[in-house]
Design a protein around this motif. Structure first.
Motif, PDB file in Angstrom:
ATOM      1  N   ARG A 155       0.825  -1.205   0.000  1.00 55.54           N
ATOM      2  CA  ARG A 155       0.000   0.000   0.000  1.00 55.54           C
ATOM      3  C   ARG A 155       0.863   1.260   0.000  1.00 55.54           C
ATOM      4  O   ARG A 155       0.417   2.327   0.384  1.00 55.54           O
ATOM      5  N   GLY A 156       2.132   1.134  -0.415  1.00 53.47           N
ATOM      6  CA  GLY A 156       3.019   2.288  -0.481  1.00 53.47           C
ATOM      7  C   GLY A 156       3.847   2.439   0.777  1.00 53.47           C
ATOM      8  O   GLY A 156       4.016   1.502   1.557  1.00 53.47           O
ATOM      9  N   SER A 157       4.374   3.650   0.956  1.00 49.68           N
ATOM     10  CA  SER A 157       5.235   3.935   2.097  1.00 49.68           C
ATOM     11  C   SER A 157       5.169   5.424   2.420  1.00 49.68           C
ATOM     12  O   SER A 157       5.173   6.246   1.503  1.00 49.68           O
ATOM     13  N   PRO A 158       5.147   5.772   3.705  1.00 47.94           N
ATOM     14  CA  PRO A 158       5.207   7.188   4.051  1.00 47.94           C
ATOM     15  C   PRO A 158       6.626   7.753   4.042  1.00 47.94           C
ATOM     16  O   PRO A 158       6.827   8.927   4.316  1.00 47.94           O
ATOM     17  N   GLY A 159       7.633   6.921   3.745  1.00 46.73           N
ATOM     18  CA  GLY A 159       8.990   7.435   3.622  1.00 46.73           C
ATOM     19  C   GLY A 159      10.025   6.618   4.361  1.00 46.73           C
ATOM     20  O   GLY A 159       9.739   5.562   4.911  1.00 46.73           O
ATOM     21  N   VAL A 160      11.253   7.134   4.319  1.00 47.55           N
ATOM     22  CA  VAL A 160      12.387   6.491   4.988  1.00 47.55           C
ATOM     23  C   VAL A 160      13.043   7.512   5.918  1.00 47.55           C
ATOM     24  O   VAL A 160      12.832   8.715   5.794  1.00 47.55           O
ATOM     25  N   ASP A 161      13.835   6.995   6.843  1.00 46.46           N
ATOM     26  CA  ASP A 161      14.581   7.834   7.784  1.00 46.46           C
ATOM     27  C   ASP A 161      16.033   7.380   7.784  1.00 46.46           C
ATOM     28  O   ASP A 161      16.344   6.256   7.402  1.00 46.46           O
ATOM     29  N   ASP A 162      16.900   8.245   8.243  1.00 49.00           N
ATOM     30  CA  ASP A 162      18.296   7.879   8.501  1.00 49.00           C
ATOM     31  C   ASP A 162      18.980   7.206   7.323  1.00 49.00           C
ATOM     32  O   ASP A 162      19.695   6.216   7.494  1.00 49.00           O
ATOM     33  N   LEU A 163      18.782   7.701   6.130  1.00 47.56           N
ATOM     34  CA  LEU A 163      19.471   7.170   4.959  1.00 47.56           C
ATOM     35  C   LEU A 163      20.935   7.571   5.044  1.00 47.56           C
ATOM     36  O   LEU A 163      21.260   8.766   5.168  1.00 47.56           O
ATOM     37  N   ARG A 164      21.829   6.578   4.988  1.00 46.95           N
ATOM     38  CA  ARG A 164      23.269   6.837   5.101  1.00 46.95           C
ATOM     39  C   ARG A 164      24.021   6.107   3.993  1.00 46.95           C
ATOM     40  O   ARG A 164      23.787   4.928   3.742  1.00 46.95           O
ATOM     41  N   TRP A 165      24.940   6.826   3.346  1.00 44.23           N
ATOM     42  CA  TRP A 165      25.856   6.232   2.384  1.00 44.23           C
ATOM     43  C   TRP A 165      27.187   6.119   3.086  1.00 44.23           C
ATOM     44  O   TRP A 165      27.836   7.117   3.398  1.00 44.23           O
ATOM     45  N   LEU A 166      27.607   4.907   3.349  1.00 42.75           N
ATOM     46  CA  LEU A 166      28.751   4.660   4.227  1.00 42.75           C
ATOM     47  C   LEU A 166      30.068   4.510   3.496  1.00 42.75           C
ATOM     48  O   LEU A 166      31.112   4.900   4.014  1.00 42.75           O
ATOM     49  N   LEU A 167      30.034   3.880   2.338  1.00 40.49           N
ATOM     50  CA  LEU A 167      31.239   3.646   1.533  1.00 40.49           C
ATOM     51  C   LEU A 167      30.909   3.861   0.071  1.00 40.49           C
ATOM     52  O   LEU A 167      29.772   3.627  -0.360  1.00 40.49           O
ATOM     53  N   PRO A 168      31.903   4.269  -0.736  1.00 37.78           N
ATOM     54  CA  PRO A 168      31.628   4.465  -2.157  1.00 37.78           C
ATOM     55  C   PRO A 168      31.373   3.141  -2.877  1.00 37.78           C
ATOM     56  O   PRO A 168      31.943   2.104  -2.537  1.00 37.78           O
ATOM     57  N   VAL A 169      30.490   3.211  -3.853  1.00 36.71           N
ATOM     58  CA  VAL A 169      30.202   2.071  -4.736  1.00 36.71           C
ATOM     59  C   VAL A 169      30.905   2.349  -6.056  1.00 36.71           C
ATOM     60  O   VAL A 169      30.732   3.411  -6.650  1.00 36.71           O
ATOM     61  N   ARG A 170      31.700   1.377  -6.498  1.00 38.41           N
ATOM     62  CA  ARG A 170      32.484   1.536  -7.720  1.00 38.41           C
ATOM     63  C   ARG A 170      31.970   0.594  -8.810  1.00 38.41           C
ATOM     64  O   ARG A 170      31.304  -0.396  -8.515  1.00 38.41           O
ATOM     65  N   PRO A 171      32.302   0.907 -10.056  1.00 39.99           N
ATOM     66  CA  PRO A 171      31.863   0.031 -11.153  1.00 39.99           C
ATOM     67  C   PRO A 171      32.304  -1.414 -10.906  1.00 39.99           C
ATOM     68  O   PRO A 171      33.435  -1.673 -10.494  1.00 39.99           O
ATOM     69  N   GLY A 172      31.376  -2.324 -11.124  1.00 37.94           N
ATOM     70  CA  GLY A 172      31.656  -3.748 -10.955  1.00 37.94           C
ATOM     71  C   GLY A 172      31.390  -4.284  -9.560  1.00 37.94           C
ATOM     72  O   GLY A 172      31.414  -5.507  -9.357  1.00 37.94           O
ATOM     73  N   ASP A 173      31.128  -3.407  -8.588  1.00 40.17           N
ATOM     74  CA  ASP A 173      30.813  -3.897  -7.242  1.00 40.17           C
ATOM     75  C   ASP A 173      29.539  -4.736  -7.282  1.00 40.17           C
ATOM     76  O   ASP A 173      28.534  -4.322  -7.867  1.00 40.17           O
ATOM     77  N   ARG A 174      29.599  -5.910  -6.656  1.00 40.74           N
ATOM     78  CA  ARG A 174      28.408  -6.750  -6.496  1.00 40.74           C
ATOM     79  C   ARG A 174      27.785  -6.377  -5.165  1.00 40.74           C
ATOM     80  O   ARG A 174      28.416  -6.483  -4.121  1.00 40.74           O
TER      81      ARG A 174
END
Length: 155
Positions: free
Chosen positions: A79-98
């Motif tokens: 039925r959807g979502s009212p949103g997210v909280d505390d979104l964090r990008w911790l480490l860089p994602v590089r080409p080819g990362d699985r």
């Protein structure tokens, strides 16, 4: 089909593995060109702060979302979502990362206003092949409740 078609099917503490996806260079650059055209998302050039091409964090979140749709939402009474909280990008994602996605259910509660639905609270995580988390967030999804079964009996 999901094993979680209704709100009642989610269990507190359960971890749901969402699958894997590879961060593709061309997709990273195309996304950045359209949505996040910062130099380190557009070029392999060795420049600070990452020393080469890295994915936009928004693409990482979108890749997690795709895994979530495929593993949980497809076939569910979402039925959807009212949103997210505390979104964090911790480490860089590089080409080819699985990348592997997962979610852990941290709470469930029925809607106080709508008897036909409930909320699932979760912690989301995206990890790369070495097991390190590259993204985390907390979120909530709204799911339909299992329809009440008619009572049968004799008069």
């Amino acid at each position: 089909m999901t094993s979680h078609p209704h709100w009642e099917d989610f269990r507190l503490g359960e971890t749901i593995e969402l699958g894997t996806v590879v961060a593709e260079r061309d997709e990273m650059v195309a996304f950045a060109e359209h949505y996040d055209p910062q130099p380190f998302h557009l070029s392999d050039e060795d420049r600070p702060p990452f020393g080469g091409l890295v994915a936009s964090g928004w693409l990482t979140a979108a890749l997690w979302m795709r895994l979530y749709v495929e593993a949980v939402l497809r076939g569910a009474d979402s039925r959807g979502s009212p949103g997210v909280d505390d979104l964090r990008w911790l480490l860089p994602v590089r080409p080819g990362d699985r990348l592997s996605g997962r979610m852990t259910v941290t709470g469930t509660h029925p809607s106080a206003r709508h008897a036909d639905r409930g909320t699932v609270l979760f912690v989301a995580e995206m990890t790369r092949g070495d097991g390190e988390a590259v993204m985390t967030m907390t979120g909530r999804g709204l799911f339909g409740r299992r329809p009440a079964q008619p009572k049968t009996g004799s008069r």
